[in-house]
Design a protein around this motif. Sequence first.
Motif, PDB file in Angstrom:
ATOM      1  N   LEU A  62       0.832  -1.203   0.000  1.00  0.00           N
ATOM      2  CA  LEU A  62       0.000   0.000   0.000  1.00  0.00           C
ATOM      3  C   LEU A  62       0.867   1.254   0.000  1.00  0.00           C
ATOM      4  N   PRO A  63       0.369   2.334  -0.578  1.00  0.00           N
ATOM      5  CA  PRO A  63       1.069   3.617  -0.443  1.00  0.00           C
ATOM      6  C   PRO A  63       1.110   4.051   1.021  1.00  0.00           C
ATOM      7  N   ILE A  64       2.047   4.898   1.360  1.00  0.00           N
ATOM      8  CA  ILE A  64       2.225   5.345   2.748  1.00  0.00           C
ATOM      9  C   ILE A  64       0.959   5.997   3.290  1.00  0.00           C
ATOM     10  N   ASN A  65       0.324   6.852   2.491  1.00  0.00           N
ATOM     11  CA  ASN A  65      -0.873   7.548   2.992  1.00  0.00           C
ATOM     12  C   ASN A  65      -1.997   6.568   3.324  1.00  0.00           C
ATOM     13  N   GLU A  66      -2.106   5.477   2.564  1.00  0.00           N
ATOM     14  CA  GLU A  66      -3.142   4.486   2.846  1.00  0.00           C
ATOM     15  C   GLU A  66      -2.757   3.634   4.051  1.00  0.00           C
ATOM     16  N   GLN A  67      -1.451   3.412   4.233  1.00  0.00           N
ATOM     17  CA  GLN A  67      -1.020   2.711   5.445  1.00  0.00           C
ATOM     18  C   GLN A  67      -1.373   3.532   6.688  1.00  0.00           C
ATOM     19  N   VAL A  68      -1.168   4.851   6.613  1.00  0.00           N
ATOM     20  CA  VAL A  68      -1.485   5.735   7.746  1.00  0.00           C
ATOM     21  C   VAL A  68      -2.978   5.709   8.039  1.00  0.00           C
ATOM     22  N   ALA A  69      -3.793   5.780   6.982  1.00  0.00           N
ATOM     23  CA  ALA A  69      -5.245   5.744   7.171  1.00  0.00           C
ATOM     24  C   ALA A  69      -5.684   4.417   7.781  1.00  0.00           C
ATOM     25  N   LEU A  70      -5.069   3.328   7.367  1.00  0.00           N
ATOM     26  CA  LEU A  70      -5.419   2.014   7.894  1.00  0.00           C
ATOM     27  C   LEU A  70      -5.033   1.903   9.374  1.00  0.00           C
ATOM     28  N   LYS A  71      -3.947   2.506   9.755  1.00  0.00           N
ATOM     29  CA  LYS A  71      -3.529   2.481  11.156  1.00  0.00           C
ATOM     30  C   LYS A  71      -4.552   3.222  12.029  1.00  0.00           C
ATOM     31  N   LYS A  72      -5.106   4.296  11.507  1.00  0.00           N
ATOM     32  CA  LYS A  72      -6.151   5.014  12.250  1.00  0.00           C
ATOM     33  C   LYS A  72      -7.376   4.119  12.432  1.00  0.00           C
ATOM     34  N   GLN A  73      -7.687   3.329  11.388  1.00  0.00           N
ATOM     35  CA  GLN A  73      -8.814   2.417  11.486  1.00  0.00           C
ATOM     36  C   GLN A  73      -8.560   1.344  12.529  1.00  0.00           C
ATOM     37  N   PHE A  74      -7.305   0.865  12.626  1.00  0.00           N
ATOM     38  CA  PHE A  74      -6.979  -0.115  13.664  1.00  0.00           C
ATOM     39  C   PHE A  74      -7.197   0.486  15.062  1.00  0.00           C
ATOM     40  N   ALA A  75      -6.812   1.738  15.224  1.00  0.00           N
ATOM     41  CA  ALA A  75      -7.005   2.404  16.516  1.00  0.00           C
ATOM     42  C   ALA A  75      -8.482   2.506  16.857  1.00  0.00           C
ATOM     43  N   ASN A  76      -9.314   2.770  15.828  1.00  0.00           N
ATOM     44  CA  ASN A  76     -10.766   2.840  16.048  1.00  0.00           C
ATOM     45  C   ASN A  76     -11.331   1.468  16.403  1.00  0.00           C
ATOM     46  N   LEU A  77     -10.855   0.435  15.684  1.00  0.00           N
ATOM     47  CA  LEU A  77     -11.369  -0.918  15.936  1.00  0.00           C
ATOM     48  C   LEU A  77     -11.007  -1.414  17.334  1.00  0.00           C
ATOM     49  N   ALA A  78      -9.880  -0.942  17.849  1.00  0.00           N
ATOM     50  CA  ALA A  78      -9.493  -1.346  19.206  1.00  0.00           C
ATOM     51  C   ALA A  78     -10.524  -0.907  20.242  1.00  0.00           C
ATOM     52  N   LEU A 106      -4.339  -4.664  18.025  1.00  0.00           N
ATOM     53  CA  LEU A 106      -4.818  -3.585  17.156  1.00  0.00           C
ATOM     54  C   LEU A 106      -4.069  -2.291  17.428  1.00  0.00           C
ATOM     55  N   ASN A 107      -3.821  -1.980  18.683  1.00  0.00           N
ATOM     56  CA  ASN A 107      -3.077  -0.762  19.022  1.00  0.00           C
ATOM     57  C   ASN A 107      -1.625  -0.859  18.538  1.00  0.00           C
ATOM     58  N   ALA A 108      -1.056  -2.061  18.630  1.00  0.00           N
ATOM     59  CA  ALA A 108       0.312  -2.250  18.138  1.00  0.00           C
ATOM     60  C   ALA A 108       0.370  -2.031  16.622  1.00  0.00           C
ATOM     61  N   ALA A 109      -0.657  -2.550  15.912  1.00  0.00           N
ATOM     62  CA  ALA A 109      -0.715  -2.338  14.461  1.00  0.00           C
ATOM     63  C   ALA A 109      -0.887  -0.864  14.130  1.00  0.00           C
ATOM     64  N   ALA A 110      -1.666  -0.155  14.967  1.00  0.00           N
ATOM     65  CA  ALA A 110      -1.892   1.270  14.738  1.00  0.00           C
ATOM     66  C   ALA A 110      -0.621   2.075  14.947  1.00  0.00           C
ATOM     67  N   ASN A 111       0.259   1.615  15.805  1.00  0.00           N
ATOM     68  CA  ASN A 111       1.477   2.355  16.125  1.00  0.00           C
ATOM     69  C   ASN A 111       2.711   1.843  15.387  1.00  0.00           C
ATOM     70  N   ALA A 112       2.531   0.790  14.596  1.00  0.00           N
ATOM     71  CA  ALA A 112       3.673   0.230  13.864  1.00  0.00           C
ATOM     72  C   ALA A 112       4.167   1.232  12.819  1.00  0.00           C
ATOM     73  N   PRO A 113       5.475   1.256  12.529  1.00  0.00           N
ATOM     74  CA  PRO A 113       5.993   2.193  11.517  1.00  0.00           C
ATOM     75  C   PRO A 113       5.497   1.817  10.123  1.00  0.00           C
ATOM     76  N   THR A 114       5.378   2.818   9.269  1.00  0.00           N
ATOM     77  CA  THR A 114       4.999   2.562   7.876  1.00  0.00           C
ATOM     78  C   THR A 114       6.179   1.897   7.152  1.00  0.00           C
ATOM     79  N   VAL A 115       5.875   1.232   6.057  1.00  0.00           N
ATOM     80  CA  VAL A 115       6.888   0.505   5.290  1.00  0.00           C
ATOM     81  C   VAL A 115       6.983   1.122   3.896  1.00  0.00           C
ATOM     82  N   THR A 116       8.166   1.555   3.506  1.00  0.00           N
ATOM     83  CA  THR A 116       8.345   2.151   2.179  1.00  0.00           C
ATOM     84  C   THR A 116       8.391   1.054   1.112  1.00  0.00           C
ATOM     85  N   LEU A 117       8.186   1.455  -0.115  1.00  0.00           N
ATOM     86  CA  LEU A 117       8.204   0.504  -1.230  1.00  0.00           C
ATOM     87  C   LEU A 117       9.559  -0.185  -1.335  1.00  0.00           C
ATOM     88  N   SER A 118      10.635   0.590  -1.313  1.00  0.00           N
ATOM     89  CA  SER A 118      11.965  -0.003  -1.479  1.00  0.00           C
ATOM     90  C   SER A 118      12.307  -0.946  -0.325  1.00  0.00           C
TER      91      SER A 118
END
Length: 749
Positions: free
Chosen positions: A493-509, A532-544
């Motif tokens: 996923l692109p970084i911005n979508e990873q960030v949005a997904l992490k917010k969703q994990f925080a909500n689901l928690a 879920l909170n750990a997933a929300a706080n995990a660092p994003t992963v770049t393509l490379s």
Amino acid sequence: MTKLAKIYALLLVAVMIWLVGQFVNHSPIQTQLTALLPQSAQSEVIQAVEKYQENQLNQQIIILIGADDSERAFQAAEQRLILWQNNGLFAEVDGKINPDLRQLRQSLHTLGAATLPAEQIQQLYENPKQYFIERAEVAANPFSGSLLSLTDDWLGFSRFVLQKQANQVHWHSEHAMLYAEFNGKTWVWLRAKLNNHQPNPMLLNWWQQEKKIAQSNHYEFVASGGALFAADAKQSAERESSVMSGVGLTLTFALLLAVFRSWRVLWLALPLGVGVLMGLAAAVAVFGEIHALTLVVGTSLVGVLVDFPLHWLAPSLFRQPENGWQGTESMRYVLPSFLISLTITVVGYILLYFTPLPVLRQTAVFSAAALLGAFGATVCFLPVLMKKYVPRKMRLPNIKISPKFNYFMGILAILLCFGITKTHWQDDIRQWANLRADLLADTQLAAQISQMNATQTVILIGKKPDDLLQKSRELENRLRNVANIQTLNQWILPINEQVALKKQFANLAKQPENFAPLVALGVPSETIQAALNAAANAPTVTLSDSLNAPQAEAFRGLYVGEIAGQSVGLARIGSLKTGTNVADYLPENAFLLDKRSELNQQFTHTRNLAAWLKMGSLLVAWWVLMAIFGWRRGSVILLLPMLALMATIGVLGWLNLTIGLFVMFGLLLTLAIGVDYAVYAFHAPETAAARLMGVGLAAITTGISFGLLALSATPAVMAFGVSVALGVVFNWAAISLAIYFRLPEMFFV
């Protein structure tokens, strides 16, 4: 020997020593097809992508060992692997894969939710409870299998990373090798990396030997790689060059011995050798290398290089002064016509040097230098070496042309004019190579087994990696219903979508009702919330970074990298619906990598440019001829080769031979040959019989060398040989008829 001849001899010795030094240091003979091609006019990005793909193609060989019995396939692969690792042909051979489980588990933790498929992401946003229902079902299944235990992967992200692997290729845990099932056979995968990019004919010997071993041991061996085709091209070109030059020389000097009946005529080989030496040295000096295809074409100049000696020697059969034939005196007679012909021909080659195509530029330099070298050897050495030559008088039969000949010429002219209307002008890069059928069959079978049968490639360019991933997704959406496609967005996923997904994990928690299915299995609610909170706080992963993971093997080749400050990737497209034009589906900053079409367009442009340059050289020739002979005689000298050219084109139309770049080059060469014959016929102060013999012998020797090219396995070289051989025949006919009907005397000023 004159002072000039001594200086020229010293020059030749120096050139020979220098050329030998070039071959000692490294072989300057190039066989890669790409070395013949013009530099791409496209952007820096597209050029980089083309080089990237070329390196991937030529640096490795993919090998498959197949058998009905899987154990036999694995045992054969293991045995051959050990031998190949020590045979000296390869830098390394990969076959055994012993994964580092700790590294694999760590990469799964690192990737986390960044590689979730679109369907699961949609569930997490729109129907999260369904996601956790499916997760609970997998967790309750004792046979689901995963590198991570339930306690290490409560949310179940790792199972989707594994699903992204190419499902047609599997890893066998017992043998630690990759394999695929195809047509009821087990195929084991190996990969050999080469020491360098230089074509190695030993690869063909290895390939043929492995085929025999496989057959005798009841398994199948398949190998695919650009290096195999390059090795075959090098071997074929060297074989064709040696055979054609050898046969051409043998036939040429057999003819000369039969005509002149003196062993001294073998000295005429000296200008040939000097011409080839100077041509080869000039090409290596100018370009640093010479392509094997240029050598094949260059060796066909055997007949042309002997034209000067034959024009000089042929009159000896008809002109015998009381004190014997004098080579030096005869050279003075024909030298002016030699200089005129040489100037016009060399100017034509020099103009071809300014075309953008390397093979034409190499051939122009080789040919011009070869002609100059042969001319120098003819003038400086032959009069001395042939000093004791005693000619044997010859009488040509008295041939009379019937009045009905005019009707024949009229019918022939009509047929040739109609043939011109049937010509087809087109360039196709596929005519430049003769792909060996059994090597091609291996490549096609390997593509079928791997299902990596992408037919087209698209270049995608983004300002940054996230833009590249968005472009990839847009292209995938556009082509989803008309083709199979592999893109980078299918991996991460692109970084911005990873960030949005992490917010969703925080909500689901904060929404325990959604992960209730896992709680029902006995997993504490606090544990799921913590995950879920750990997933929300995990660092994003770049393509490379994501592509460094072992699980990214199938997608790693799609990312070219950062070029000119832009992120560049590829999309591979296959199984297109009939009639689909990929170019119609491309988003902005996406380009179809259609190298063949681009090259064909460049060839057409080069063909047209070469024609215009030749027109320019003809205007220069006309001006020179008019200055020397007057406008009437100069115009007739040019008119005869032009008529021969039109006749050649007419026959090519009837033969249904496509007129591409190589044929165009052949037609331009026939013009130069025709001008040479015409200048000699109209200017040499010899009898009509002597001029007929001089033109006739030159035409036969040239026809032999270029006629042999018609037997080449390479379609472009074959067509080139046919066009020149036909042109020589028509030039000979036109000049012979002009001499017969006394046109040189009629137009004498």
